[in-house]
Write a protein that holds these residues in place. Sequence first.
Motif, PDB file in Angstrom:
ATOM      1  N   LYS A  58       2.892  10.163  -0.269  1.00 15.22           N
ATOM      2  CA  LYS A  58       2.054  10.475   0.891  1.00 15.22           C
ATOM      3  C   LYS A  58       2.691  11.358   1.971  1.00 15.22           C
ATOM      4  O   LYS A  58       2.206  11.400   3.101  1.00 15.22           O
ATOM      5  N   ASP A  89       2.419  14.380   1.949  1.00 14.19           N
ATOM      6  CA  ASP A  89       1.392  15.416   2.150  1.00 14.19           C
ATOM      7  C   ASP A  89       0.483  15.092   3.328  1.00 14.19           C
ATOM      8  O   ASP A  89      -0.139  15.990   3.907  1.00 14.19           O
ATOM      9  N   VAL A  90       0.408  13.815   3.698  1.00 16.60           N
ATOM     10  CA  VAL A  90      -0.439  13.411   4.834  1.00 16.60           C
ATOM     11  C   VAL A  90       0.070  14.071   6.127  1.00 16.60           C
ATOM     12  O   VAL A  90      -0.682  14.300   7.064  1.00 16.60           O
ATOM     13  N   LYS A 127       1.762   2.076  -5.141  1.00 18.63           N
ATOM     14  CA  LYS A 127       2.309   1.505  -6.389  1.00 18.63           C
ATOM     15  C   LYS A 127       1.385   1.755  -7.576  1.00 18.63           C
ATOM     16  O   LYS A 127       1.835   2.144  -8.652  1.00 18.63           O
ATOM     17  N   GLY A 128       0.065   1.528  -7.371  1.00 21.56           N
ATOM     18  CA  GLY A 128      -0.903   1.680  -8.456  1.00 21.56           C
ATOM     19  C   GLY A 128      -0.853   3.068  -9.052  1.00 21.56           C
ATOM     20  O   GLY A 128      -0.776   3.244 -10.276  1.00 21.56           O
ATOM     21  N   LYS A 129      -0.860   4.079  -8.190  1.00 22.09           N
ATOM     22  CA  LYS A 129      -0.825   5.461  -8.686  1.00 22.09           C
ATOM     23  C   LYS A 129       0.440   5.709  -9.507  1.00 22.09           C
ATOM     24  O   LYS A 129       0.386   6.290 -10.597  1.00 22.09           O
ATOM     25  N   ASP A 135       0.804  -1.229   0.000  1.00 17.26           N
ATOM     26  CA  ASP A 135       0.000   0.000   0.000  1.00 17.26           C
ATOM     27  C   ASP A 135       0.836   1.277   0.000  1.00 17.26           C
ATOM     28  O   ASP A 135       0.438   2.303   0.562  1.00 17.26           O
ATOM     29  N   GLU A 136       1.983   1.214  -0.640  1.00 19.23           N
ATOM     30  CA  GLU A 136       2.869   2.385  -0.687  1.00 19.23           C
ATOM     31  C   GLU A 136       2.412   3.400  -1.733  1.00 19.23           C
ATOM     32  O   GLU A 136       2.925   4.531  -1.785  1.00 19.23           O
ATOM     33  N   GLY A 147      -4.553  -4.389  -3.748  1.00 11.84           N
ATOM     34  CA  GLY A 147      -5.544  -3.360  -4.074  1.00 11.84           C
ATOM     35  C   GLY A 147      -4.760  -2.132  -4.492  1.00 11.84           C
ATOM     36  O   GLY A 147      -4.118  -1.498  -3.657  1.00 11.84           O
ATOM     37  N   HIS A 148      -4.732  -1.841  -5.780  1.00 13.93           N
ATOM     38  CA  HIS A 148      -3.938  -0.724  -6.300  1.00 13.93           C
ATOM     39  C   HIS A 148      -4.872   0.395  -6.756  1.00 13.93           C
ATOM     40  O   HIS A 148      -5.664   0.215  -7.685  1.00 13.93           O
ATOM     41  N   ARG A 176      -5.578   0.346   8.599  1.00 16.38           N
ATOM     42  CA  ARG A 176      -4.156  -0.009   8.542  1.00 16.38           C
ATOM     43  C   ARG A 176      -3.468   0.486   9.811  1.00 16.38           C
ATOM     44  O   ARG A 176      -3.793   1.568  10.305  1.00 16.38           O
ATOM     45  N   SER A 187       5.336  12.138  -4.763  1.00 11.93           N
ATOM     46  CA  SER A 187       3.889  12.147  -4.963  1.00 11.93           C
ATOM     47  C   SER A 187       3.277  13.001  -3.858  1.00 11.93           C
ATOM     48  O   SER A 187       3.569  12.797  -2.679  1.00 11.93           O
ATOM     49  N   THR A 188       2.448  13.972  -4.248  1.00 14.91           N
ATOM     50  CA  THR A 188       1.935  14.922  -3.256  1.00 14.91           C
ATOM     51  C   THR A 188       0.425  14.808  -3.045  1.00 14.91           C
ATOM     52  O   THR A 188      -0.191  15.668  -2.424  1.00 14.91           O
ATOM     53  N   GLY A 189      -0.179  13.760  -3.594  1.00 13.16           N
ATOM     54  CA  GLY A 189      -1.617  13.538  -3.430  1.00 13.16           C
ATOM     55  C   GLY A 189      -2.020  12.315  -4.226  1.00 13.16           C
ATOM     56  O   GLY A 189      -1.230  11.812  -5.033  1.00 13.16           O
ATOM     57  N   PRO A 190      -3.253  11.820  -4.033  1.00 13.26           N
ATOM     58  CA  PRO A 190      -3.658  10.584  -4.712  1.00 13.26           C
ATOM     59  C   PRO A 190      -3.865  10.726  -6.217  1.00 13.26           C
ATOM     60  O   PRO A 190      -3.794   9.740  -6.942  1.00 13.26           O
TER      61      PRO A 190
HETATM   62  P1  GDP Z   1      -0.815   0.258  -3.536  1.00 14.10           P
HETATM   63  O1  GDP Z   1      -1.376  -1.030  -3.053  1.00 14.10           O
HETATM   64  O2  GDP Z   1       0.670   0.360  -3.291  1.00 14.10           O
HETATM   65  O3  GDP Z   1      -1.163   0.565  -4.965  1.00 14.10           O
HETATM   66  O4  GDP Z   1      -1.472   1.394  -2.643  1.00 14.10           O
HETATM   67  P2  GDP Z   1      -3.038   1.516  -2.251  1.00 14.10           P
HETATM   68  O5  GDP Z   1      -3.785   1.963  -3.436  1.00 14.10           O
HETATM   69  O6  GDP Z   1      -3.511   0.298  -1.562  1.00 14.10           O
HETATM   70  O7  GDP Z   1      -2.957   2.623  -1.123  1.00 14.10           O
HETATM   71  C1  GDP Z   1      -2.432   3.893  -1.365  1.00 14.10           C
HETATM   72  C2  GDP Z   1      -3.501   4.931  -1.056  1.00 14.10           C
HETATM   73  O8  GDP Z   1      -2.923   6.214  -0.977  1.00 14.10           O
HETATM   74  C3  GDP Z   1      -4.554   5.027  -2.130  1.00 14.10           C
HETATM   75  O9  GDP Z   1      -5.773   5.430  -1.544  1.00 14.10           O
HETATM   76  C4  GDP Z   1      -4.026   6.128  -3.053  1.00 14.10           C
HETATM   77  O10 GDP Z   1      -5.037   6.802  -3.769  1.00 14.10           O
HETATM   78  C5  GDP Z   1      -3.393   7.050  -2.041  1.00 14.10           C
HETATM   79  N1  GDP Z   1      -2.211   7.778  -2.488  1.00 14.10           N
HETATM   80  C6  GDP Z   1      -1.235   7.398  -3.357  1.00 14.10           C
HETATM   81  N2  GDP Z   1      -0.254   8.334  -3.400  1.00 14.10           N
HETATM   82  C7  GDP Z   1      -0.629   9.325  -2.556  1.00 14.10           C
HETATM   83  C8  GDP Z   1      -0.013  10.550  -2.129  1.00 14.10           C
HETATM   84  O11 GDP Z   1       1.086  10.921  -2.537  1.00 14.10           O
HETATM   85  N3  GDP Z   1      -0.706  11.296  -1.207  1.00 14.10           N
HETATM   86  C9  GDP Z   1      -1.910  10.903  -0.714  1.00 14.10           C
HETATM   87  N4  GDP Z   1      -2.499  11.694   0.167  1.00 14.10           N
HETATM   88  N5  GDP Z   1      -2.506   9.764  -1.085  1.00 14.10           N
HETATM   89  C10 GDP Z   1      -1.859   8.978  -1.973  1.00 14.10           C
END
Ligand code: GDP
Length: 423
Positions: free
Chosen positions: A331, A333-334, A16-18, A13-14, A40-41, A305, A411-414
């Motif tokens: 993340k 930005d969190v 990766k998908g984004k 959940d780092e 879940g990406h 989590r 990455s500064t947001g989703p």
């Molecule tokens: P994955 O399994 O590695 O693809 O990650 P997930 O999708 O399970 O979880 C990452 C969550 O953080 C998702 O809800 C994304 O939309 C969100 N996300 C990804 N990059 C960023 C970011 O840079 N900032 C914020 N605030 N959210 C992000």
Amino acid sequence: MNLDILLGLQWGDEGKGKIVDVLTPEYEVIARFQGGPNAGHTLEFNGLKHVLHIIPSGIFHEDKINIIGNGVVIDPVIFKKEIEALEKMGANPVKNLYISKKAHLILPTHKLLDAALESRKGSQKIGSTLKGIGPTYTDKTARNGLRVLDLFAPNFNEKWDAAIANHQDLLDKYNFEYQEILPQMITEWLESIKTLTRFTCIDSEYEVNQYLNDHKKILAEGAQGTLLDVDFGSYPFVTSSNTVAAGAFTGLGVAPSKSGKVIGIVKAYCTRVGSGPFPTELFDETGEQLRKQGFEFGSTTGRPRRCGWLDLVALKYSIMINGVTEMVLTKADVMNNFDTIQVCTSYNMNGEITDRFPANTDAEVEPVYTTFQGWNCDINTIKNYDQLPVAFKSYVDFIEKETGVKISIVSTGPDRSETIIRS
Ligand code: GDP
Ligand code: IMO
Ligand code: MG
């Protein structure tokens, strides 16, 4: 051309998908190499949010080929749901998604076995996503598995009957109640394979090697994270596949001599879903704040989590095992409104300071922290690295100096657009 690999450096959940979605325009092929619907990406763009489980995260780019490699395990029921959701959005995945004939199938009884085995573990449960991952990989290595190519074979029924009967024996032995739910699960599964068999099933190792020989750029998309790897994670609280870079070679049939970039995704803090050690876990208000502000709830199961500070001992271990050539920081930005931020730089184990990640899951680990000043402002809208606040850049500099690896993207947001690519 060499194979580039993108993977998670923590417990999954780092983001990766984004990042795969952001990088897809640079590639011609995106290929998943391990894991299955436990992943879940999440992708966000044009006001739309979409979670992918088995399908590679390049799928929204119609001109790109997406491959589900031989190392992946596929649940046809979840696959069908994913395809239907994509088709509803106007996508036409039949055109640009290919499936390895050698990928293994998750049967309904694998899911039941997952539940039975977890409940037998009691307080030692792994916290599995219960998608049947462990039992499917067990059958694969025990040489009892069913593969995608079996769906087209004349003796499919025979193989299916033998597998289901074998699983029923085990479920009976475990006194697991399944008689009422199994018939419906089987009907749904058999119905779902009609969707799966609509897709082009390929000898993906031949295709992938051909693409590389033709100088086509391929990005291998990892699932889970390094610390969930079956060999190198906090065993037994891990998944059942090799999530590390080496897994991309076996999971796609590419030689390690063809290794290109290894892009490691790292969250600016840490999260973990399920059981197992987590040295920097926070049980206080700050942990709650990370969970709330980061929407840290599982993309697959919805479970909250566990949250904690960035752990450089664990990160350096992951970088070593994967041979990471560049990192993407997500993340941060969190923590926009945090006055101070902590980073774990070593562990105190019974009075001894170490920077080694322990093999023993029971080891008593006390993190040693370095404290940073927060940046206390909104970084989401910043598009240029130089415009980021000094405190933020100090945090990035420190991570780069400690790990010896450059952070090439922040990455500064989703959303797809909330990304700073450093020149
Ligand atoms: P994955 O399994 O590695 O693809 O990650 P997930 O999708 O399970 O979880 C990452 C969550 O953080 C998702 O809800 C994304 O939309 C969100 N996300 C990804 N990059 C960023 C970011 O840079 N900032 C914020 N605030 N959210 C992000
Ligand atoms: P992505 O790809 C986070 C965790 C589960 C559990 C352990 C074993 O979205 O980063 P399994 O279902 O594989 O038997 O579960 O691994 N886990 C994940 N945690 N992200 C994931 O995938 C995960 N896939 C499995 O929570 O602790
Ligand atoms: Mg995820």
